[in-house]
Design an enzyme around this catalytic site. Structure first.
Site, PDB file in Angstrom:
ATOM      1  N   ASP A 121      -1.038  -6.589  -3.649  1.00  0.00           N
ATOM      2  CA  ASP A 121      -0.228  -6.260  -3.255  1.00  0.00           C
ATOM      3  C   ASP A 121       0.602  -5.048  -3.632  1.00  0.00           C
ATOM      4  OD1 ASP A 121      -0.127  -5.051  -0.474  1.00  0.00           O
ATOM      5  OD2 ASP A 121       1.876  -6.427   0.154  1.00  0.00           O
ATOM      6  N   ASN A 155      -9.511  -4.566   5.681  1.00  0.00           N
ATOM      7  CA  ASN A 155      -9.596  -3.356   4.973  1.00  0.00           C
ATOM      8  C   ASN A 155     -10.734  -1.859   4.995  1.00  0.00           C
ATOM      9  OD1 ASN A 155      -8.070  -5.071   1.781  1.00  0.00           O
ATOM     10  ND2 ASN A 155      -7.143  -3.751   3.156  1.00  0.00           N
TER      11      ASN A 155
END
Ligand code: FPP
Length: 254
Positions: A33, A81
């Site tokens: 991340d 995503n």
């Protein structure tokens, strides 16, 4: 990953890194991340954070090979995503294909076996073919299995496993009452239990990552954004992991 082989005595290497070779995770998983934030802080497009993040992928994979960690699963693209802007999704897909094609010689040199989990049929043709090429070229690798979670969602994985078992029951291949935890486990994309989940950028969420496999995993968050996460950061996470007492719901007698 370095262009030259790093295959040499993992036990000695682990000790030199301040790690107990007998208590290393067999399966480490990483939620990478902070790519966007890393780029934005520099006034750059988010994409450049993803590109820089491939260097951290190499560093962590190399560390696993050196230490003899047999499985590393990276959350490279979640099923959610796909909802990112089209330009970013396209960039990530191009980057994945480029990485897969470019890394084959180094993966071969280092005994890395490349595998993937997720709804792989949703990936664009160029990624599917790069993935097929990498999986086939590295299938005999025995050092570290680098598993990329692509178009992956943990709930999707559980639904797919349940559907597969239901279809087998309807066909009369299994009795519904024979369905137990082991049956569900074996119907997953990849059944291997995870020992440690590391998440970068200081976040502390699981984000639908390996819900079954990580049921008893230790969770470690690290402040570094993924593109600046180094081999030393990974080693620090492993030392923290080795400092934890894993009880699997039991009590200790000591
Ligand atoms: C999360 O950061 C990261 C991703 C969605 C993609 C991860 C991809 C890579 C590291 C590069 C390619 C991967 C491989 C295996 C070659 P974010 O964009 O959500 O960051 P932010 O939270 O700061 O916006």
């Amino acid at each position: 990953m370095p262009a030259t082989s790093v295959l040499s005595d993992p036990h000695t290497h682990a000790r030199a890194c301040g790690l107990d070779p007998a208590r290393l995770p067999r399966h480490a998983a990483v939620i990478m991340d902070g790519n966007g934030r890393w780029a934005k802080r520099r006034g750059w497009e988010r994409f450049l954070g993803h590109r820089k993040g491939t260097e951290s992928v190499r560093a962590v994979t190399t560390a696993c090979v050196e230490l003899g960690i047999s499985r590393l699963t990276l959350y490279a693209f979640s099923s959610e995503n796909w909802h990112r802007p089209r330009r970013e999704v396209d960039y990530l897909m191009d980057l994945l294909a480029e990485f897969l094609r470019g890394e084959i010689p180094t993966m071969l040199d280092n005994g890395v076996r490349l595998t993937a989990i997720g709804q792989l049929d949703r990936l664009p043709a160029q990624v599917v073919s790069a993935l097929d090429a990498a999986r086939s070229a590295t299938r005999d690798g025995t050092a570290t299995n680098l598993c990329l979670a692509l178009s992956y969602g943990g709930r999707d994985e559980l639904v797919a496993a349940c559907r597969q078992l239901a279809q087998r029951a309807v066909r009369g291949e299994i009795a519904p009452e024979s369905i137990d935890a082991e049956a569900l486990r074996s119907a997953l994309y990849s059944p291997e239990d995870v020992d440690v989940v590391i998440r970068t950028a200081g976040e502390r969420r699981m984000s639908n990552f390996l819900p079954w496999q990580a049921a008893y995993a230790e969770f470690i968050d690290h402040a570094a954004l993924w593109p600046e996460f180094t081999r030393d950061d990974f080693l620090a996470c492993l030392r923290e992991y080795q400092g934890r007492e894993r009880r699997f719901g039991c009590v200790t007698t000591s």
